[in-house]
Write an enzyme that holds these catalytic residues in place. Structure first.
Site, PDB file in Angstrom:
ATOM      1  N   ASP A 445      54.756  15.917  32.662  1.00 52.66           N
ATOM      2  CA  ASP A 445      53.350  16.820  33.038  1.00 52.66           C
ATOM      3  C   ASP A 445      52.110  16.287  32.225  1.00 52.66           C
ATOM      4  OD1 ASP A 445      52.431  18.972  34.183  1.00 52.66           O
ATOM      5  OD2 ASP A 445      53.758  20.427  33.526  1.00 52.66           O
ATOM      6  N   ASP A 510      51.944  22.825  42.377  1.00 51.11           N
ATOM      7  CA  ASP A 510      52.683  23.943  41.778  1.00 51.11           C
ATOM      8  C   ASP A 510      52.908  25.213  42.779  1.00 51.11           C
ATOM      9  OD1 ASP A 510      53.081  23.245  39.148  1.00 51.11           O
ATOM     10  OD2 ASP A 510      51.456  24.257  38.330  1.00 51.11           O
TER      11      ASP A 510
HETATM   12  C1  DGJ Z   1      52.767  22.639  35.309  1.00 50.38           C
HETATM   13  C2  DGJ Z   1      53.933  22.144  36.074  1.00 50.38           C
HETATM   14  O1  DGJ Z   1      53.364  21.778  37.329  1.00 50.38           O
HETATM   15  C3  DGJ Z   1      54.962  23.096  36.350  1.00 50.38           C
HETATM   16  O2  DGJ Z   1      55.840  22.879  37.356  1.00 50.38           O
HETATM   17  C4  DGJ Z   1      55.463  23.531  35.087  1.00 50.38           C
HETATM   18  O3  DGJ Z   1      56.364  22.314  34.646  1.00 50.38           O
HETATM   19  C5  DGJ Z   1      54.591  24.077  34.183  1.00 50.38           C
HETATM   20  N1  DGJ Z   1      53.300  22.983  33.880  1.00 50.38           N
HETATM   21  C6  DGJ Z   1      55.034  24.147  32.625  1.00 50.38           C
HETATM   22  O4  DGJ Z   1      54.097  24.304  31.745  1.00 50.38           O
END
Ligand code: DGJ
Length: 708
Positions: A445, A510
């Protein structure tokens, strides 16, 4: 070898590129439809002789791959560089060597007075993807500051409509059309990562080009840092596209003997609309060494299920349920490392949180593996929270500008990966965890824009950071070649072919709201094939939009990617769990087709619906989706055309049953809904299937299999 020829001709199965091959910086004189084999290259000479109008320069400045200011070029592109005293800003390059062998062309030139040399490489692969890259070397004694090294590609005057992909967090890759009659369309990204806001991709075509019609020239920059995207119509009528790394002030300063290389520009031409563009890009991506070829395991990601609430017993229960419905990979998201109870602390402290995992992470991982699933783990290696042991010990490791309060994003700062000790620490922690715990998959991430990013407290550092990120990923892959990596950057902010060379999946957005996802995923598919597109069925109530969707609509939407679930199945109803098991069964039945076939996006006449599908390369079968987004314009949906089927073959067509009742307001649904039908591919693709009445936010899946 055709050293003596003035033009190099490159062919793919669907396009050709003709490049000048002489002492001047090469110019592309044709990039478009395929020319006949053995075309008389010398015949380009007279076609390439442009008139010089009154009232201007006494020459037409060459629109070469790297146009030169020293030869009159006054638009964007080419090399912009200078010495500390401002000199050598307009080199005049003369060939030192050039080759054309098979599908590859290279040209090198130098300006001994300015003390620079440049080389440019172009290659057209069999699928029709043209790659272009260049580099510049400083041969002078003084430092050379490079402001830009930006290859450009010409497009014909008839290509006056652009399609770009712009957006924001949780609403990425929204299609934007613009007509460029004069002047430039420019997208600049200074967010330090590929960004949610502007994809480094542009499509330029003949007016109103669509999926099946029109000529389209597309280009993408394989780079995960800052970018400049430009489509420009010059006053003399010529047009070009340019995608280049956007260099911040002073970011690239070459000492004597040093070089700067551009990221690779990927380009494709289609004479048959956007469909031909994704055909070329997808097959190019699929032909890469290291492209994922095993069945894409259905995964469950814990993020929207438990967020930071990590309880081993609860997670083991979630894993039990996941395995029982057919999940194959269990991915433990954010929250597992020391002190991480919310998003304000602990990034950088890549040690298992012993409060949450008193017996180590192995306890959960072994449980997952014993259930027959792979174990995946979330990391955000590039980041640090000020409230972390790492920051307390090494506050000097972050990017920033000395004397300035740092700009925070999600309470976090960015580690300076270009410091060898930082990358060594991260590689060491990742390596240790991957050695101790049976991790088969990393979700990598990166949750903030990289702004005000000074290297060692000073010079702008996005370029170095991006190069160092690639090196870190490469180092990790070298040590753990079997571990798959997902490129996630707050969902969707790092989707490009630079990171794709080092990762195996993208977290697309997301936003798990199926309605939003329909458009995001369609845009994703212009460049990348479905096996790389993370697509999750989220909870009934979408966490980013508060919309509620049925399971069939969520499932039909996620079905066309690398399927996952992001939902607390342990607390889901028995009906929902049975439904999930059925969705997974359907996906597994079709995933070989979905992850290898040809993606087709249909031009459906009613903009309230989207139709797309995947057709086997031999035309043997296909899976299509009709997604009703809003209410139909007409009372009855327009027929759904199964474009791409073999017109000469006969097919058996059936609706794919998805779990859960969908309310249909119609008095009668077409008979094939229950009985299926048999029809010729020609009729199915030209006339199409009649559809039942759909309520908004519902979908129908259709499977066609050749029977003759
Ligand atoms: C952003 C990601 O896109 C989410 O899927 C998740 O992993 C969060 N960060 C976790 O902090």
């Amino acid at each position: 070898m055709t050293e003596s020829s003035a033009y190099a001709v490159l062919h793919s199965s669907s396009s050709s590129v003709v490049i000048t091959h002489d002492s001047a910086v090469p110019r592309v004189v044709h990039w478009g439809a395929r020319l006949p084999e053995g075309v008389d290259a010398a015949g380009f000479g007279p076609l390439d002789d442009l008139a010089v109008p009154q009232g201007g320069l006494d020459l037409v400045p060459a629109l070469s791959l790297l146009p030169e200011r020293s030869r009159g070029w006054s638009a964007y592109g080419g090399l912009d560089a200078h010495r500390p005293d401002g000199r050598d800003w307009a080199p005049r390059l003369v060939r030192t060597s050039s080759t054309h062998e098979g599908d590859a062309f290279t040209w090198s030139g130098s300006d001994p007075v300015a003390g620079v040399s440049v080389s440019v490489r172009a290659r057209l692969d069999e699928h029709g993807v043209l790659t272009v890259a260049a580099d510049v070397t400083n041969h002078g004694d003084a430092e050379l500051t490079v402001a830009a090294l930006a290859p450009v590609l010409p497009v014909p005057a008839r290509a006056d409509e652009t399609l770009t992909l712009v957006g924001r967090w949780a609403k990425e890759m929204q299609e934007k059309r613009t007509v460029v009659e004069r002047g430039a369309l420019v997208l600049e990204n200074r967010r330090g990562r590929t960004s949610h806001e502007s994809s480094p991709t542009v499509m330029v075509g003949t007016r109103s080009f669509d999926e099946e019609h029109g000529e389209v020239w597309a280009a993408h920059l394989g780079w995960s840092g800052n970018h400049h995207v430009r489509v420009e119509a010059l006053p003399d009528g010529r047009r070009y596209i340019c995608l280049a790394e956007l260099l911040l002030p002073g970011e690239v300063r070459l000492v004597s003997g040093e070089s700067y290389s551009t990221p690779t520009l990927f380009a494709a031409y289609s004479g048959h609309g956007l469909g031909g563009i994704s055909d070329a890009f997808h097959e190019h991506v699929r032909s890469r060494h290291g492209h994922v070829r095993t069945p894409r395991p259905v995964l469950l990601n814990t993020w929207e299920a438990v967020y930071f609430r990590h309880d081993v017993v609860e997670l083991q229960r979630l894993a039990d349920v996941a395995a029982s419905v057919g999940v194959e990979r269990f991915v433990l998201d954010d929250g597992w490392f020391r002190g991480r109870d919310d998003d304000t602390t602990s990034l950088g402290d890549w040690f298992v949180d012993e409060r949450k995992y008193p017996n180590g992470l192995e306890e959960l991982a072994d449980h997952v593996v014993a259930l027959g699933m792979e174990f995946g783990l979330w990391f955000e290696p590039e980041m640090v929270n000020e409230d972390s042991d790492l920051f307390r010990e090494h506050p000097e490791w972050v990017l920033g500008i000395e004397g300035q309060e740092p700009v925070r994003g999600r309470h976090q700062l960015v580690l300076d990966l270009d410091r060898p000790e930082v990358s060594a620490y991260l590689l060491g922690r990742l390596h240790a965890l991957l050695s101790d715990v049976p991790v088969a998959y990393i979700k990598w991430d990166m949750n903030r824009d990289l702004v005000a990013a000074g290297h060692r407290g000073g010079a702008a550092g996005v370029h170095r950071q991006t190069v160092a990120l690639y090196a870190l990923l490469d180092g990790l892959r070298l040590r753990h070649p079997d571990v798959e990596i997902e490129s996630c950057s707050s969902g969707g902010a790092r989707i490009d072919l630079g990171i794709a060379a080092r990762t195996d999946r993208f977290w697309t957005s997301d936003c798990n709201d199926a309605l939003e996802r329909q458009r995001i995923q369609r845009a994703f598919s212009y460049l990348l094939p479905p096996e790389l597109m993370g697509a999750h069925v989220g909870p009934t109530w979408a966490h980013t939009t508060a919309r509620t969707h049925t399971l069939p609509f969520r499932a039909a939407t996620a079905m066309f990617g690398h399927l996952g679930f992001e939902w607390d199945l342990a607390t889901a109803t028995p009906e929902d769990r049975a439904g999930v098991a059925q969705v997974i069964e359907v996906h597994k039945r079709h995933r070989a087709l979905l992850h290898h076939g040809r993606v087709v996006r249909v031009d459906h006449p009613d903009t309230s619906a989207l139709v797309h599908g995947v057709v086997a390369h031999d035309g043997g079968e296909a899976l299509f989706s009709y997604a009703q987004l809003t209410t139909t314009d007409a009372t009855t949906p327009a027929p759904m055309r199964l474009v791409g089927l073999d017109p000469a073959r006969r097919y058996r067509v059936e609706r794919v049953a998805l779990p859960g009742a969908v309310w249909s307001p119609g008095k009668h649904q077409p008979a094939w809904y229950d009985d299926g039908l048999e029809a010729d591919g020609a009729l199915l693709s030209l006339v199409g299937l009649p559809l039942g009445v759909h309520v908004p936010e519902s979908a129908t899946l259709v499977h066609a299999i050749a029977i003759g």
